[in-house]
Design a protein around this motif. Structure first.
Motif, PDB file in Angstrom:
ATOM      1  N   THR A  61       0.826  -1.314  -0.114  1.00  0.00           N
ATOM      2  CA  THR A  61      -0.056   0.154   0.048  1.00  0.00           C
ATOM      3  C   THR A  61       0.686   1.338  -0.069  1.00  0.00           C
ATOM      4  OG1 THR A  61      -1.974   1.256   1.023  1.00  0.00           O
ATOM      5  CG2 THR A  61      -0.137   0.168   2.689  1.00  0.00           C
ATOM      6  N   LYS A  62       0.145   2.337  -0.269  1.00  0.00           N
ATOM      7  CA  LYS A  62       0.846   3.724  -0.163  1.00  0.00           C
ATOM      8  C   LYS A  62       1.033   4.378   1.269  1.00  0.00           C
ATOM      9  CE  LYS A  62      -0.455   5.288  -4.766  1.00  0.00           C
ATOM     10  NZ  LYS A  62      -1.411   6.297  -5.487  1.00  0.00           N
ATOM     11  N   SER A  63      -0.037   3.889   2.037  1.00  0.00           N
ATOM     12  CA  SER A  63      -0.261   4.340   3.264  1.00  0.00           C
ATOM     13  C   SER A  63      -1.293   3.573   4.181  1.00  0.00           C
ATOM     14  CB  SER A  63      -0.897   5.805   3.256  1.00  0.00           C
ATOM     15  OG  SER A  63      -2.207   5.927   2.899  1.00  0.00           O
ATOM     16  N   ALA A  64      -1.343   3.987   5.145  1.00  0.00           N
ATOM     17  CA  ALA A  64      -2.288   3.208   6.109  1.00  0.00           C
ATOM     18  C   ALA A  64      -3.881   3.363   6.076  1.00  0.00           C
ATOM     19  CB  ALA A  64      -2.395   3.948   7.794  1.00  0.00           C
ATOM     20  N   THR A  65      -3.964   4.542   5.008  1.00  0.00           N
ATOM     21  CA  THR A  65      -5.404   4.463   4.666  1.00  0.00           C
ATOM     22  C   THR A  65      -5.779   4.428   3.240  1.00  0.00           C
ATOM     23  OG1 THR A  65      -5.227   6.962   4.338  1.00  0.00           O
ATOM     24  CG2 THR A  65      -5.856   6.054   6.556  1.00  0.00           C
ATOM     25  N   ASP A  66      -4.740   4.110   2.385  1.00  0.00           N
ATOM     26  CA  ASP A  66      -4.935   3.740   1.001  1.00  0.00           C
ATOM     27  C   ASP A  66      -5.247   2.376   0.904  1.00  0.00           C
ATOM     28  OD1 ASP A  66      -4.587   6.181  -0.556  1.00  0.00           O
ATOM     29  OD2 ASP A  66      -2.563   6.312   0.161  1.00  0.00           O
ATOM     30  N   LYS A  67      -5.744   1.997  -0.319  1.00  0.00           N
ATOM     31  CA  LYS A  67      -6.315   0.655  -0.717  1.00  0.00           C
ATOM     32  C   LYS A  67      -5.065  -0.166  -0.564  1.00  0.00           C
ATOM     33  CE  LYS A  67      -8.991  -0.119  -4.128  1.00  0.00           C
ATOM     34  NZ  LYS A  67      -9.576  -0.266  -5.754  1.00  0.00           N
ATOM     35  N   ALA A  68      -5.134  -1.403  -0.227  1.00  0.00           N
ATOM     36  CA  ALA A  68      -3.919  -2.478   0.075  1.00  0.00           C
ATOM     37  C   ALA A  68      -4.129  -3.571  -0.811  1.00  0.00           C
ATOM     38  CB  ALA A  68      -3.690  -2.639   1.584  1.00  0.00           C
ATOM     39  N   ARG A  69      -2.845  -4.007  -1.516  1.00  0.00           N
ATOM     40  CA  ARG A  69      -3.248  -5.487  -2.161  1.00  0.00           C
ATOM     41  C   ARG A  69      -2.398  -6.563  -1.477  1.00  0.00           C
ATOM     42  NH1 ARG A  69      -1.232  -6.375  -8.577  1.00  0.00           N
ATOM     43  NH2 ARG A  69      -1.587  -8.818  -8.380  1.00  0.00           N
ATOM     44  N   LEU A  70      -3.059  -7.720  -1.709  1.00  0.00           N
ATOM     45  CA  LEU A  70      -2.342  -8.944  -1.140  1.00  0.00           C
ATOM     46  C   LEU A  70      -1.479  -9.402  -2.070  1.00  0.00           C
ATOM     47  CD1 LEU A  70      -5.463 -10.463   0.611  1.00  0.00           C
ATOM     48  CD2 LEU A  70      -3.363  -9.908   1.797  1.00  0.00           C
ATOM     49  N   ILE A  71      -0.409  -9.797  -1.800  1.00  0.00           N
ATOM     50  CA  ILE A  71       0.410 -10.722  -2.647  1.00  0.00           C
ATOM     51  C   ILE A  71       1.145 -11.774  -1.802  1.00  0.00           C
ATOM     52  CG2 ILE A  71       1.050  -8.688  -4.131  1.00  0.00           C
ATOM     53  CD1 ILE A  71       3.812  -8.642  -2.632  1.00  0.00           C
ATOM     54  N   GLY A  72       1.656 -12.999  -2.552  1.00  0.00           N
ATOM     55  CA  GLY A  72       1.877 -13.957  -1.916  1.00  0.00           C
ATOM     56  C   GLY A  72       1.168 -15.151  -2.786  1.00  0.00           C
ATOM     57  N   SER A  73       1.259 -16.322  -2.029  1.00  0.00           N
ATOM     58  CA  SER A  73       0.606 -17.653  -2.589  1.00  0.00           C
ATOM     59  C   SER A  73      -0.282 -18.218  -1.717  1.00  0.00           C
ATOM     60  CB  SER A  73       1.731 -18.400  -3.337  1.00  0.00           C
ATOM     61  OG  SER A  73       2.326 -18.007  -4.326  1.00  0.00           O
ATOM     62  N   VAL A  74      -1.275 -19.073  -2.096  1.00  0.00           N
ATOM     63  CA  VAL A  74      -2.244 -19.917  -1.264  1.00  0.00           C
ATOM     64  C   VAL A  74      -2.148 -21.137  -1.935  1.00  0.00           C
ATOM     65  CG1 VAL A  74      -4.303 -20.242  -0.168  1.00  0.00           C
ATOM     66  CG2 VAL A  74      -3.516 -17.980  -0.708  1.00  0.00           C
ATOM     67  N   VAL A  75      -1.678 -22.410  -1.382  1.00  0.00           N
ATOM     68  CA  VAL A  75      -1.563 -23.666  -1.994  1.00  0.00           C
ATOM     69  C   VAL A  75      -2.610 -24.597  -1.245  1.00  0.00           C
ATOM     70  CG1 VAL A  75      -0.003 -25.786  -2.001  1.00  0.00           C
ATOM     71  CG2 VAL A  75       1.152 -23.300  -2.000  1.00  0.00           C
ATOM     72  N   ASN A  76      -3.344 -25.188  -2.163  1.00  0.00           N
ATOM     73  CA  ASN A  76      -4.296 -26.165  -1.853  1.00  0.00           C
ATOM     74  C   ASN A  76      -3.887 -27.555  -2.347  1.00  0.00           C
ATOM     75  OD1 ASN A  76      -6.573 -27.782  -1.309  1.00  0.00           O
ATOM     76  ND2 ASN A  76      -7.929 -26.397  -2.389  1.00  0.00           N
ATOM     77  N   SER A  77      -3.538 -28.453  -1.577  1.00  0.00           N
ATOM     78  CA  SER A  77      -2.901 -29.833  -1.915  1.00  0.00           C
ATOM     79  C   SER A  77      -3.918 -30.866  -1.739  1.00  0.00           C
ATOM     80  CB  SER A  77      -1.681 -30.305  -1.025  1.00  0.00           C
ATOM     81  OG  SER A  77      -0.837 -29.417  -0.954  1.00  0.00           O
ATOM     82  N   THR A  78      -5.371 -30.462  -1.424  1.00  0.00           N
ATOM     83  CA  THR A  78      -6.149 -31.422  -1.199  1.00  0.00           C
ATOM     84  C   THR A  78      -7.056 -31.434  -2.734  1.00  0.00           C
ATOM     85  OG1 THR A  78      -8.111 -29.891  -0.838  1.00  0.00           O
ATOM     86  CG2 THR A  78      -6.670 -30.612   0.753  1.00  0.00           C
ATOM     87  N   ASP A  79      -8.018 -32.529  -2.506  1.00  0.00           N
ATOM     88  CA  ASP A  79      -8.985 -32.906  -3.580  1.00  0.00           C
ATOM     89  C   ASP A  79     -10.185 -32.126  -3.870  1.00  0.00           C
ATOM     90  OD1 ASP A  79      -7.174 -35.032  -4.565  1.00  0.00           O
ATOM     91  OD2 ASP A  79      -8.221 -36.377  -3.210  1.00  0.00           O
ATOM     92  N   LYS A  80     -10.276 -31.299  -2.882  1.00  0.00           N
ATOM     93  CA  LYS A  80     -11.611 -30.242  -3.163  1.00  0.00           C
ATOM     94  C   LYS A  80     -11.099 -28.756  -3.089  1.00  0.00           C
ATOM     95  CE  LYS A  80     -14.303 -33.475  -0.507  1.00  0.00           C
ATOM     96  NZ  LYS A  80     -15.081 -33.819   0.680  1.00  0.00           N
ATOM     97  N   PRO A  81     -11.588 -27.894  -3.767  1.00  0.00           N
ATOM     98  CA  PRO A  81     -11.532 -26.530  -3.655  1.00  0.00           C
ATOM     99  C   PRO A  81     -11.888 -25.831  -2.038  1.00  0.00           C
ATOM    100  CG  PRO A  81     -13.510 -26.777  -4.990  1.00  0.00           C
ATOM    101  CD  PRO A  81     -12.952 -28.516  -4.516  1.00  0.00           C
ATOM    102  N   ALA A  82     -11.138 -25.078  -2.048  1.00  0.00           N
ATOM    103  CA  ALA A  82     -11.201 -24.455  -0.579  1.00  0.00           C
ATOM    104  C   ALA A  82     -11.248 -22.951  -0.659  1.00  0.00           C
ATOM    105  CB  ALA A  82      -9.985 -24.890   0.369  1.00  0.00           C
ATOM    106  N   THR A  83     -11.812 -22.343   0.203  1.00  0.00           N
ATOM    107  CA  THR A  83     -11.445 -20.575   0.431  1.00  0.00           C
ATOM    108  C   THR A  83     -10.789 -20.268   1.856  1.00  0.00           C
ATOM    109  OG1 THR A  83     -13.645 -20.656  -0.559  1.00  0.00           O
ATOM    110  CG2 THR A  83     -13.328 -18.600   0.514  1.00  0.00           C
ATOM    111  N   LEU A  84      -9.937 -19.300   1.435  1.00  0.00           N
ATOM    112  CA  LEU A  84      -9.298 -18.594   2.451  1.00  0.00           C
ATOM    113  C   LEU A  84     -10.072 -17.170   2.847  1.00  0.00           C
ATOM    114  CD1 LEU A  84      -6.914 -18.226   4.401  1.00  0.00           C
ATOM    115  CD2 LEU A  84      -5.589 -17.118   2.526  1.00  0.00           C
ATOM    116  N   ASP A  85     -10.606 -16.806   3.914  1.00  0.00           N
ATOM    117  CA  ASP A  85     -11.382 -15.766   4.327  1.00  0.00           C
ATOM    118  C   ASP A  85      -9.994 -14.869   5.023  1.00  0.00           C
ATOM    119  OD1 ASP A  85     -13.818 -16.104   3.082  1.00  0.00           O
ATOM    120  OD2 ASP A  85     -14.406 -17.794   4.669  1.00  0.00           O
ATOM    121  N   LEU A  86     -10.041 -13.661   4.697  1.00  0.00           N
ATOM    122  CA  LEU A  86      -8.976 -12.790   5.481  1.00  0.00           C
ATOM    123  C   LEU A  86      -9.760 -11.468   5.763  1.00  0.00           C
ATOM    124  CD1 LEU A  86      -5.247 -11.963   4.489  1.00  0.00           C
ATOM    125  CD2 LEU A  86      -7.289  -9.972   4.691  1.00  0.00           C
ATOM    126  N   THR A  87      -9.742 -11.425   6.973  1.00  0.00           N
ATOM    127  CA  THR A  87     -10.599 -10.234   7.772  1.00  0.00           C
ATOM    128  C   THR A  87      -9.547  -9.204   8.641  1.00  0.00           C
ATOM    129  OG1 THR A  87     -12.342 -11.564   7.936  1.00  0.00           O
ATOM    130  CG2 THR A  87     -12.608  -9.437   9.006  1.00  0.00           C
TER     131      THR A  87
END
Length: 175
Positions: A61-87
């Motif tokens: 992000t640019k600052s504490a109040t500007d929009k922020a983008r998530l970067i990184g990776s999420v790995v799902n090794s299982t046989d079913k789709p999954a959802t990561l909820d970030l709050t």
């Protein structure tokens, strides 16, 4: 008398050598070997939440109040789709990860943003990561475009004027 002098010198030299070798090796006796530690050798966090593996997750992000983008990776090794909820305090985002796949958040098609990080770059944003009924409270590192490798991910674009304070300036000579 010369033989006693030589023997005395040898004893003193041997004692000095023993003390030197003890001093050089003793740190290994009381400190764990650094190569045995497992840690995230990156700027982001590494953890597992439920069946998902979160790798090098951070906010840009640019600052504490500007929009922020998530970067990184999420790995799902299982046989079913999954959802990561970030709050975060500023909002939440859901990241759907197909079965047996790695979702790279740096790719434009996987871009996820939140209204703000809530903290200045250099700090950690308090967040909750949840998968199904399992959750973890974490601190997500927040970075800006000071480091060149993150500039392309700054929402709204990177402004080089933000780096002017880091450029050394010539001081007038003192008289």
């Amino acid at each position: 008398m010369t033989a006693q002098k030589n023997r005395g010198r040898r004893v003193v030299a041997a004692a000095a050598l023993a003390m030197l070798s003890l001093g050089v090796t003793s740190c290994g006796a009381i400190n764990e070997q650094a190569t045995t530690f497992q840690y995230a050798a990156s700027d982001g966090i590494v953890l597992n939440v439920g069946a998902l593996e979160v790798r090098n997750l951070m906010l840009v992000t640019k600052s504490a109040t500007d929009k922020a983008r998530l970067i990184g990776s999420v790995v799902n090794s299982t046989d079913k789709p999954a959802t990561l909820d970030l709050t975060l305090a500023s909002g939440s985002v859901s990241i759907k990860v197909p079965a047996k796949s790695v979702l790279n958040l740096e790719k434009p098609e996987n871009e996820k943003t939140v209204p703000s990080a809530g903290v200045l770059p250099g700090a950690q944003a308090k967040a909750t990561l949840a998968v199904g009924s399992g959750s973890q409270d974490v601190g997500i590192p927040v970075v800006d475009g000071t480091l060149e490798e993150y500039r392309e991910y700054v929402p709204g674009g990177f402004d080089p004027k933000g780096l002017e304070h880091l450029t050394p300036s010539e001081k007038p000579a003192a008289h």
